[in-house]
Design a protein around this motif. Structure first.
Motif, short mmCIF file in Angstrom:
data_model
loop_
_atom_site.label_atom_id
_atom_site.label_comp_id
_atom_site.label_asym_id
_atom_site.label_seq_id
_atom_site.Cartn_x
_atom_site.Cartn_y
_atom_site.Cartn_z
N PHE A 119 9.44 31.69 1.30
CA PHE A 119 9.09 32.19 0.17
C PHE A 119 7.54 32.29 -0.39
O PHE A 119 6.74 33.20 -1.07
N GLN A 120 6.76 31.22 0.22
CA GLN A 120 6.00 30.54 -0.69
C GLN A 120 4.47 31.63 -0.05
O GLN A 120 4.71 31.59 1.43
N GLY A 121 4.40 32.02 -0.66
CA GLY A 121 3.17 32.86 0.04
C GLY A 121 3.26 34.52 -0.34
O GLY A 121 2.14 34.71 0.36
N ALA A 122 4.30 35.03 -0.21
CA ALA A 122 4.70 36.41 0.23
C ALA A 122 4.06 36.91 -0.42
O ALA A 122 4.07 36.82 -2.29
N ARG A 123 3.29 38.16 -1.09
CA ARG A 123 2.81 38.78 -0.46
C ARG A 123 3.81 39.99 -2.58
O ARG A 123 3.60 39.92 -3.39
#
Length: 479
Positions: free
Chosen positions: A231-235
């Motif tokens: 989920f890193q960098g999910a908007r």
């Protein structure tokens, strides 16, 4: 995956025609993976009284309004009746030990939420059944992530006579399961909770993403537990209509995402309410879900109190849900109109709504509210403030938006009916066209802003609790 190109493909009419509650156990099944990555195979376990059956995979999306596209169909396969489920004494865990009927390869399947339709061939089986599976994204960076709430589906799964709410000959709360297993079919149609609480949100999101050029990603809440790094960098992370059961790691994953700038939306009510943990089953990792709902019953309250499975808000280590969601779950069942409180919010743009305007039946059957507790995050804006009566007591439901220093925005609808408002024709016994239009415009505003990046940087919350004057929750929740 390009959402516009995927949804430009023709859908499959009548994909859900003839689906039955499965009360005759004529055909039913489950898979050994809650989610797979594209190209990863899974085993399908099917029991049927028919001599043969077929399995057909449908990807859920907009597809011009048909809401599903067929991506695969099995050959006609021999069927057999598998052994009856067993019940583990004291904790009343229902599980099955079936033989796999086939291995399904997902080569060429786009990411997304899928329903596998099981159809009997021959015999006298009444209707067809579904088996859900998620083809999860391998990366969520720069995307809006839609979460399938499989832990809540399983909590309410009464297949074999027990779920986390009731069971046994008396069908009572005292005889409920304390531990439930994914090694069994889902009850009724096999996908009732997905279709009731999530399908319309997915269809709406895919239609909007296809027309506005932002990208979606797909995962389950079990992925929040098992794959926090994905989920890193999910908007944005979007939980859908009923996402009640959360482990410690699930909560940490989403909290860390928020504090890194990922927007959050809770489109249902009663989210992050039950504290669970997982165990492994004979079929794999984390396929057993533990929730005693009572610290005194859970052996873990002595050895590791932080992991005992009473509700999140209760001792020995209370951590209420509104710390993350912004709103506090209060009561069930309830029904009320949704009343606008802050028509000047950016989330209300294009609705034409006025202060005090109400939208029929949009609040229910469970609801949340902004509470005057130290655990409520600030700054927080109540967007709607709806008088409601539940269990004979007067209260209110709120939809709300708050922001944090990372720039992330967090939106909560405060109602479980939001999902069915997102596709015209849903919940027609409760709401009218104006309620659908209102919910759809607010959701459009939210998704477009969340897809663009940390919403709090362009839309910081303006705290209006001084005008709202929230009161402490009366805490009228049912078991």
């Amino acid at each position: 995956m390009n959402i516009a190109a995927e949804n430009a493909q023709p859908g499959t009419p009548n994909w859900n025609k003839g689906i039955d509650s499965g009360s005759d156990h004529g055909i039913e099944g489950y898979d050994d993976q809650v989610a797979v990555t594209p190209g990863q195979s899974f085993k399908l376990f099917v029991s049927t009284t028919a001599p043969q059956f077929t399995a057909t995979a449908f990807r859920i999306g907009y597809y011009g309004g048909t809401q599903a596209r067929q991506v695969w169909k099995s050959a006609v396969t021999p069927g057999k009746a598998q052994p009856a489920a067993t019940v583990r004494a004291q904790v009343n865990t229902v599980s099955t030990t079936w033989q796999p009927s086939m291995t399904v390869a997902t080569d060429g399947w786009p990411e997304g939420s899928y329903l596998i339709r099981l159809d009997a061939v021959g015999g006298k089986v009444k209707g067809a059944r579904f088996v859900p599976v998620t083809v999860r994204s391998t990366s969520t960076a720069g995307k809006v992530v839609l979460i399938n709430g499989v832990t809540t589906w399983q909590a309410y799964n009464s297949y074999g006579g027990y779920d986390l709410y009731s069971g046994g000959a008396r069908n009572s709360y005292g005889d409920r399961a304390r531990i439930v297993s994914f090694d069994r079919p889902y009850d009724t149609t096999g996908a009732d909770r997905f279709q009731t609480y999530e399908q319309s949100s997915i269809v709406f999101s895919e239609k909007l993403a296809a027309s506005h050029g932002f990208e979606l990603a797909y995962a389950t809440d079990l992925d929040l537990h098992e794959h926090p790094g994905m989920f890193q960098g999910a908007r944005a992370i979007i939980t859908l209509g009923h996402d009640e059961y959360w482990s410690t790691q699930m909560r940490q994953t989403v909290t860390q995402a928020r504090d890194s700038g990922t927007n959050l939306a809770f489109l249902g009510a009663n989210a992050v309410f039950r504290h669970i943990r997982f165990q492994d089953s004979p079929l794999g990792k984390d396929r057993i879900q533990v929730d005693y709902k009572d610290a005194a019953e859970d052996p873990m309250h002595v050895t590791d109190p932080a992991e005992s499975t009473q509700d999140w808000r209760y001792p020995p280590n209370p951590r209420p849900e509104n710390v993350l969601t912004g709103v506090f779950y209060e009561c069930n069942p309830a029904n009320a109109n949704m009343v606008v409180f802050d028509p000047d919010s950016w989330l209300m743009a294009g609705t034409g709504a006025k202060a005090g305007q109400s939208f029929k039946g949009l609040v229910g059957i469970e609801y949340d509210r902004v509470a005057a507790d130290s655990t409520t995050p600030h700054p927080i804006e109540a967007l709607t403030h709806s008088p409601i009566t539940c269990q004979g007591k007067a209260s209110y439901s709120d939809s709300a938006y708050y922001t944090v220093p990372s720039g992330a925005g967090v939106f909560a609808t405060g109602t479980m009916r939001w999902n069915c408002a997102l596709v015209s024709g849903g919940c027609t016994d409760q709401m009218n066209a104006a309620a659908h239009t209102f919910a759809q415009q607010v959701t459009t505003n939210m998704l477009l802003a969340f897809a663009a990046g940390p919403a709090g940087k362009t839309h910081p919350a303006t705290d209006n609790t001084a005008r709202l004057k929230p009161t402490p929750s009366w805490g009228g929740v049912a078991p």
